[in-house]
Design a protein around this motif. Structure first.
Motif, short mmCIF file in Angstrom:
data_model
loop_
_atom_site.label_atom_id
_atom_site.label_comp_id
_atom_site.label_asym_id
_atom_site.label_seq_id
_atom_site.Cartn_x
_atom_site.Cartn_y
_atom_site.Cartn_z
N PRO A 26 55.23 19.82 21.58
CA PRO A 26 54.11 18.89 21.70
C PRO A 26 54.58 17.53 22.23
O PRO A 26 55.56 16.98 21.75
CB PRO A 26 53.59 18.74 20.26
N GLY A 27 53.92 17.03 23.26
CA GLY A 27 54.27 15.75 23.84
C GLY A 27 55.39 15.83 24.87
O GLY A 27 55.82 14.80 25.38
N TRP A 28 55.89 17.01 25.16
CA TRP A 28 56.97 17.19 26.13
C TRP A 28 56.45 17.95 27.34
O TRP A 28 55.56 18.77 27.24
CB TRP A 28 58.13 17.98 25.51
N SER A 29 57.04 17.69 28.51
CA SER A 29 56.75 18.46 29.72
C SER A 29 57.99 19.27 30.06
O SER A 29 59.06 19.08 29.47
CB SER A 29 56.37 17.54 30.88
N MET A 30 57.86 20.18 31.02
CA MET A 30 58.96 21.08 31.32
C MET A 30 59.07 21.30 32.82
O MET A 30 58.07 21.30 33.52
CB MET A 30 58.69 22.42 30.62
N GLN A 31 60.29 21.49 33.29
CA GLN A 31 60.53 21.83 34.69
C GLN A 31 61.66 22.84 34.73
O GLN A 31 62.61 22.76 33.94
CB GLN A 31 60.89 20.58 35.48
N PHE A 91 63.34 19.71 29.58
CA PHE A 91 62.20 19.22 28.84
C PHE A 91 62.25 17.70 28.90
O PHE A 91 63.31 17.10 28.73
CB PHE A 91 62.25 19.69 27.38
N ALA A 92 61.09 17.05 29.15
CA ALA A 92 61.06 15.60 29.29
C ALA A 92 59.90 15.02 28.49
O ALA A 92 58.82 15.59 28.42
CB ALA A 92 60.91 15.21 30.76
N SER A 93 60.18 13.85 27.88
CA SER A 93 59.15 13.09 27.17
C SER A 93 59.52 11.62 27.33
O SER A 93 60.47 11.15 26.69
CB SER A 93 59.11 13.47 25.70
N GLY A 94 58.79 10.92 28.20
CA GLY A 94 59.13 9.52 28.47
C GLY A 94 60.51 9.45 29.11
O GLY A 94 60.78 10.09 30.12
N ALA A 95 61.43 8.68 28.50
CA ALA A 95 62.79 8.55 29.02
C ALA A 95 63.72 9.61 28.44
O ALA A 95 64.86 9.74 28.88
CB ALA A 95 63.33 7.16 28.72
N ASP A 96 63.27 10.37 27.45
CA ASP A 96 64.11 11.40 26.81
C ASP A 96 64.14 12.67 27.65
O ASP A 96 63.10 13.12 28.16
CB ASP A 96 63.58 11.73 25.41
N ILE A 133 73.51 23.15 26.23
CA ILE A 133 72.34 22.30 25.97
C ILE A 133 72.82 20.86 26.01
O ILE A 133 73.79 20.51 25.32
CB ILE A 133 71.70 22.63 24.61
N GLY A 134 72.14 20.04 26.81
CA GLY A 134 72.51 18.63 26.92
C GLY A 134 71.32 17.73 26.70
O GLY A 134 70.21 18.03 27.09
N THR A 135 71.57 16.60 26.03
CA THR A 135 70.53 15.60 25.78
C THR A 135 70.95 14.32 26.46
O THR A 135 72.07 13.89 26.32
CB THR A 135 70.36 15.35 24.27
#
Length: 175
Positions: A133-138, A150-155, A172-174
């Motif tokens: 929820p609140g995240w987009s994906m590419q 997965f992106a949400s704002g600057a995250d 997996i990288g953040t």
């Protein structure tokens, strides 16, 4: 009085025509855009005792010929011994592995969502990717790697599966 009524009627007709034309234009442009629901492929659980895929919960049961089974027809018995009542299959927590001869399905949960890969001996494929929820994906795919971001704002959270120099591995990288 009559003149005022004509002006009001003309204004109403012009305003109605403008609103209708605007709505039609916006509707035409917005049809088929990002408002479609996300499409994720279901992961089929594998029964460890028979190594046969189980249908996902809610899917119509099918006969060996591929036709849907009638609801009143009980499914064929795979063993003669009585057993406990059947329970719906629930996916196991991440990372999960479905037994298979040449591939395994692994699920990777992140802060941004879930990515599910089918990891073979020499290659991998993306089964599904679902943003939280609140995240987009590419998704990016090549012949030797798959990246789900997965992106949400600057995250940003990136799930990166590579197999160019060996068996598939997932990082997996953040950032």
């Amino acid at each position: 009085m009559r003149r005022g009524l004509v002006h009001v009627l003309a204004w109403l007709l012009a305003t109605g025509a403008a609103v209708t034309l605007s709505w039609w234009g916006v509707h035409t442009v917005m049809a088929g855009t990002a408002y479609d629901p996300p499409r994720a492929l279901p992961v089929k659980a594998v029964d460890a005792s028979t190594r046969e895929p189980k249908a996902s919960v809610g899917a119509p049961e099918r006969t060996p010929s591929g036709k849907p089974r009638e609801p009143s027809t009980p499914p064929p018995s795979t063993s003669a011994k009585p057993g406990p009542a059947a329970t719906p299959s629930v996916p196991s927590p991440s990372p999960s592995t479905a037994p298979g001869a040449s591939s395994r399905v692994r699920s990777y949960d992140t802060d941004g969502g879930r990515a599910v890969f089918d990891l073979g001996r020499t290659a991998a494929s993306l089964v599904s990717a679902t943003p939280g929820p609140g995240w987009s994906m590419q998704v990016w795919k090549t012949e030797s790697w798959i990246r789900v971001e997965f992106a949400s704002g600057a995250d940003r959270v990136s799930v990166f599966c590579t197999w160019h120099d060996g068996p598939p591995r997932v990082e997996i990288g953040t950032y």
